[in-house]
Design an enzyme around this catalytic site. Sequence first.
Site, PDB file in Angstrom:
ATOM      1  N   ARG A 189     -47.813  14.371  22.850  1.00 36.19           N
ATOM      2  CA  ARG A 189     -48.976  15.113  23.345  1.00 36.19           C
ATOM      3  C   ARG A 189     -48.603  16.566  23.605  1.00 36.19           C
ATOM      4  NH1 ARG A 189     -46.365  17.161  26.651  1.00 36.19           N
ATOM      5  NH2 ARG A 189     -45.627  16.375  28.642  1.00 36.19           N
ATOM      6  N   GLU A 198     -50.542  21.651  34.734  1.00 31.80           N
ATOM      7  CA  GLU A 198     -49.124  21.262  34.669  1.00 31.80           C
ATOM      8  C   GLU A 198     -48.576  20.970  36.052  1.00 31.80           C
ATOM      9  OE1 GLU A 198     -47.658  19.943  31.946  1.00 31.80           O
ATOM     10  OE2 GLU A 198     -48.099  21.825  30.927  1.00 31.80           O
ATOM     11  N   ASP A 216     -50.257  16.033  37.784  1.00 31.87           N
ATOM     12  CA  ASP A 216     -50.598  14.595  37.707  1.00 31.87           C
ATOM     13  C   ASP A 216     -50.058  13.811  38.900  1.00 31.87           C
ATOM     14  OD1 ASP A 216     -47.974  14.761  36.688  1.00 31.87           O
ATOM     15  OD2 ASP A 216     -48.355  13.465  34.946  1.00 31.87           O
ATOM     16  N   SER A 235     -41.858  12.700  23.709  1.00 34.25           N
ATOM     17  CA  SER A 235     -41.264  11.712  22.807  1.00 34.25           C
ATOM     18  C   SER A 235     -41.027  10.395  23.566  1.00 34.25           C
ATOM     19  CB  SER A 235     -39.969  12.250  22.207  1.00 34.25           C
ATOM     20  OG  SER A 235     -39.105  12.700  23.227  1.00 34.25           O
ATOM     21  N   ASP A 243     -48.577  11.494  30.398  1.00 34.32           N
ATOM     22  CA  ASP A 243     -48.067  11.315  29.029  1.00 34.32           C
ATOM     23  C   ASP A 243     -48.413   9.939  28.469  1.00 34.32           C
ATOM     24  OD1 ASP A 243     -47.034  13.723  29.771  1.00 34.32           O
ATOM     25  OD2 ASP A 243     -44.960  13.049  29.915  1.00 34.32           O
ATOM     26  N   TYR A 293     -37.152  18.008  38.491  1.00 39.23           N
ATOM     27  CA  TYR A 293     -38.462  17.340  38.532  1.00 39.23           C
ATOM     28  C   TYR A 293     -38.651  16.537  39.833  1.00 39.23           C
ATOM     29  CZ  TYR A 293     -42.556  14.814  36.719  1.00 39.23           C
ATOM     30  OH  TYR A 293     -43.810  14.298  36.534  1.00 39.23           O
TER      31      TYR A 293
HETATM   32  C1  GLA Z   1     -43.575  15.586  32.414  1.00 42.23           C
HETATM   33  C2  GLA Z   1     -44.058  14.300  33.096  1.00 42.23           C
HETATM   34  C3  GLA Z   1     -45.576  14.342  33.312  1.00 42.23           C
HETATM   35  C4  GLA Z   1     -46.013  15.642  33.987  1.00 42.23           C
HETATM   36  C5  GLA Z   1     -45.400  16.856  33.291  1.00 42.23           C
HETATM   37  C6  GLA Z   1     -45.683  18.135  34.007  1.00 42.23           C
HETATM   38  O1  GLA Z   1     -44.061  15.633  31.121  1.00 42.23           O
HETATM   39  O2  GLA Z   1     -43.736  13.163  32.324  1.00 42.23           O
HETATM   40  O3  GLA Z   1     -45.985  13.213  34.043  1.00 42.23           O
HETATM   41  O4  GLA Z   1     -45.709  15.626  35.354  1.00 42.23           O
HETATM   42  O5  GLA Z   1     -43.988  16.728  33.154  1.00 42.23           O
HETATM   43  O6  GLA Z   1     -47.042  18.422  33.977  1.00 42.23           O
END
Ligand code: GLA
Length: 391
Positions: A36, A42, A45, A139, A185, A235
């Site tokens: 995606r 961003e 979620d 991925s 995702d 993260y």
């Molecule tokens: C990664 C995570 C998602 C989201 C993005 C940031 O892709 O897998 O769940 O938090 O970072 O938007």
Amino acid sequence: MASKIPEVSSLVCEAQLAFKATYGGNADTAVSAPGRVNIIGEHTDYNDGFVFPMALPLVTVIIGRKTQSGLCRIQTLSEFADKPLQVAFKTPSSSAPLTRGAPNWANYIKGVVANFPGDVSGFDAVVTSSVPLGGGLSSSASLEVATYTFLESITGTKATSLREKALACQKAEHEFANMPCGIMDQFISTMGKRGNALLIDCRSLESTLVPLTDPSIAFVITNSNVRHTLSGTEYPTRRRQCQEAATVMGKKCLRDATLQDLEKHRSSLSEEVYKRAQHAISEIQRTEEAVSVLRNSDYTLFGKMMTESHNSLKDDYEVSCSELDELVAGALEVPGVFGSRMTGGGFGGCTVTLVKQECVDSLISHTLEKYSGKPTFYVCLPSEGTQQLAI
Ligand code: GLA
């Protein structure tokens, strides 16, 4: 030139050849699940906010055959996967559950097998993918969702809903890849629809299709082809900081907070946590507004909001990097570009740029000229979510 996106049928053919060579005979089941690009929204979620991704024609394909061997045997054709490229593990039981281990790529598959609601008696499979690994185009989610669809096909057990399917794949990533990701995702890889982006409310898990079929515009994905190691460790820290800010404000999550609430509690927050919350709260609002702007085809304003999103990720959330900033700044110099931003978790990976269709070539040549690294480009239309394929 934009990269040529391989046909799904050629991925299936390549996998079928490998299947024959490795296991003998033919696979009888084939599935795909897309990567995606997130257009806006961003790091929202996991704050129960809004995201706005679209599914890509870049996909992970799994072909295979059910067996009664009690073994899951898988080979990956990805040249970037860690070795070994073939694994075999026993189907899980209550006395012998699956556990994570090496190679890392197989953990995503194990995680889905472990969280699948039906009985898996065994299978032989080959995995191949056109989603660049570690490029911020999901991925991992595409591998998880493809695995789930593959298991549905060979066992006949279906998820009770697409949400349940996306949630099981997210759980697989939490437990087996140690990545506390949000739901975006796996959700878009499961529910993407050709011709549409999806506005997802990550609190209610309701989603709305938003048609993106205007031929006069294009979304260009530019891969910086860098990935900084920070992405894994930073993260969870961002997630914790957002939760901390919400708790201090007496809210369940940042979706429930306003910028006024944040100002009111500023003195109780560290400067860093304040900035993180400032990004998340403003990005949630921006995403909802941006989608209504896009529905009115106001590309100028939508593009401006994409760029604001990038700046907020760069300055307040601090998940960008010099390469992504350089790509965005370069793109914004090109006539016909409406807006540009980093996409995905950050610290490398890709940018997404909204540009007039007739200016795509000049965007690409300008980037090639200006960017100090080696970029690759994808010009993609919104594509379909996971599906079973003819074989
Ligand atoms: C990664 C995570 C998602 C989201 C993005 C940031 O892709 O897998 O769940 O938090 O970072 O938007």
